[in-house]
Enzyme design. Structure first.
Site, short mmCIF file in Angstrom:
data_model
loop_
_atom_site.label_atom_id
_atom_site.label_comp_id
_atom_site.label_asym_id
_atom_site.label_seq_id
_atom_site.Cartn_x
_atom_site.Cartn_y
_atom_site.Cartn_z
N ASN A 232 -4.10 9.12 -6.80
CA ASN A 232 -3.24 10.25 -6.69
C ASN A 232 -1.68 9.48 -6.66
O ASN A 232 -0.67 10.11 -6.21
CB ASN A 232 -3.41 11.18 -5.49
CG ASN A 232 -4.24 12.14 -5.66
OD1 ASN A 232 -4.57 12.69 -6.84
ND2 ASN A 232 -5.34 12.11 -4.56
N ASP B 186 -0.32 5.02 1.13
CA ASP B 186 -0.40 6.19 1.88
C ASP B 186 -0.10 5.43 3.45
O ASP B 186 -0.98 4.45 3.84
CB ASP B 186 -1.65 6.52 1.89
CG ASP B 186 -1.86 7.34 0.48
OD1 ASP B 186 -0.73 8.02 -0.07
OD2 ASP B 186 -2.89 7.42 -0.21
N GLY C 89 -7.93 3.61 3.58
CA GLY C 89 -7.82 2.44 2.99
C GLY C 89 -9.03 2.31 2.01
O GLY C 89 -8.69 1.56 0.95
N ASP D 47 0.80 -1.19 -0.13
CA ASP D 47 0.06 0.05 0.04
C ASP D 47 0.93 1.27 0.12
O ASP D 47 2.06 1.06 0.36
CB ASP D 47 -1.01 -0.01 1.28
CG ASP D 47 -1.91 1.12 1.30
OD1 ASP D 47 -2.40 1.57 0.14
OD2 ASP D 47 -2.05 1.69 2.29
N ARG E 2 -11.88 6.88 -2.60
CA ARG E 2 -12.48 8.20 -2.35
C ARG E 2 -13.83 7.96 -2.09
O ARG E 2 -14.61 8.68 -1.29
CB ARG E 2 -11.92 9.32 -3.46
CG ARG E 2 -12.17 10.62 -3.08
CD ARG E 2 -11.83 11.67 -3.89
NE ARG E 2 -10.30 11.26 -4.65
CZ ARG E 2 -9.88 11.77 -5.36
NH1 ARG E 2 -10.75 12.63 -6.59
NH2 ARG E 2 -8.67 11.71 -6.04
#
Length: 256
Positions: free
Chosen positions: A147, A15, A56, A13, A59
């Site tokens: 992003n 972020d 997780g 992952d 959006r």
């Protein structure tokens, strides 16, 4: 600690695992939802809302989950035409993303321990290629964020990963978001690796659950705030506070 070098692939992952962008996401969500919920007269936004509803998830799924927790229903909105000013699911996500990208444009330093682990994996001989595993595990990013490439570019790491499965790829491929295992399974297939021979590295409970549901050989939880026991309960095999704990010293012993 398990030796990640014995696997064929390590799927990270982004972020909160490679970069501290989870902090930026958390702040941007708080700014947007605090104002929106106040205007609606709903229960105020709290930090726990991030972990319960947003962390997780994609959006749009995150926005819908948090709104549902307040009994609020909004139209989805058109991803092709929505603007940050409209009160739709897509619009709220865009509103949050404006603030996130503004902060991201100032640059991003990755976690040193994560870079140390990447360096160690990169140092191994004979890295594999899709369908042809080598002695070094392949590495990939599997992120719900749209992003991901911007974040990796800001952190100077975009060239370190041969495969990036992000929110844009998931939408194009029709993949369900975490906690469904679809994005991780897609990454494993793209690399030509059986899930049982791959590692999932996650800081979110939804991502950990995704790795567990996909039957991956090892699911590593990284506790950046979700909680050690919470990640174990979600399905992590082990939990570390920093990825430097998964590197090895010169003698090959686990780093402590």
């Amino acid at each position: 600690m398990p030796d990640l070098r014995t696997f064929d692939a390590v799927l990270f992952d982004l972020d909160g695992v490679i970069t501290p962008t989870a902090d930026l996401h958390r702040a941007a969500w708080a700014t947007m939802f605090t104002e929106f919920l106040q205007d609606r007269g709903a229960a105020p936004y709290t930090e726990q809302d991030y972990y319960d509803h947003l962390d997780g998830r994609s959006r749009d799924e995150g926005v819908q989950a948090l709104l549902a927790s307040r009994g609020i229903t909004l139209p989805l909105g058109d991803a092709a035409t929505a603007t940050p000013t409209e009160d739709t699911v897509v619009g709220l996500g865009l509103r949050k993303n404006e603030d996130f990208l503004r902060v991201l444009s100032q640059g991003m330093d990755p976690y040193p321990g994560s870079v140390a682990l990447l360096d160690e994996l990169d140092s191994l001989d004979d890295p594999g290629t899709a369908g042809k595993p080598g002695t070094a595990p392949q590495v990939a990013i599997v992120s719900s964020s749209k992003n991901a490439r911007q974040v990796l570019t800001a952190a100077g790491l975009v060239d370190r990963f041969g495969l990036i499965v992000d929110g844009t790829v998931a939408a194009a491929e029709g993949l369900l978001g975490k906690p469904a295992p679809d994005t991780y399974l897609f990454a494993a297939r793209s690399l030509g690796v059986d899930p049982s021979r791959a590692v999932v590295v996650e800081d979110a409970t939804s991502g950990v659950a995704s790795g567990r549901a996909g039957g991956f050989g090892l699911v590593v939880g990284v506790d950046r705030g979700a909680g050690h026991e919470t990640l174990l309960d979600a399905g992590a095999d082990i939990v570390v506070s920093d990825l430097a704990e998964l590197t090895t010293n010169e003698s090959g012993d686990d780093a402590r």
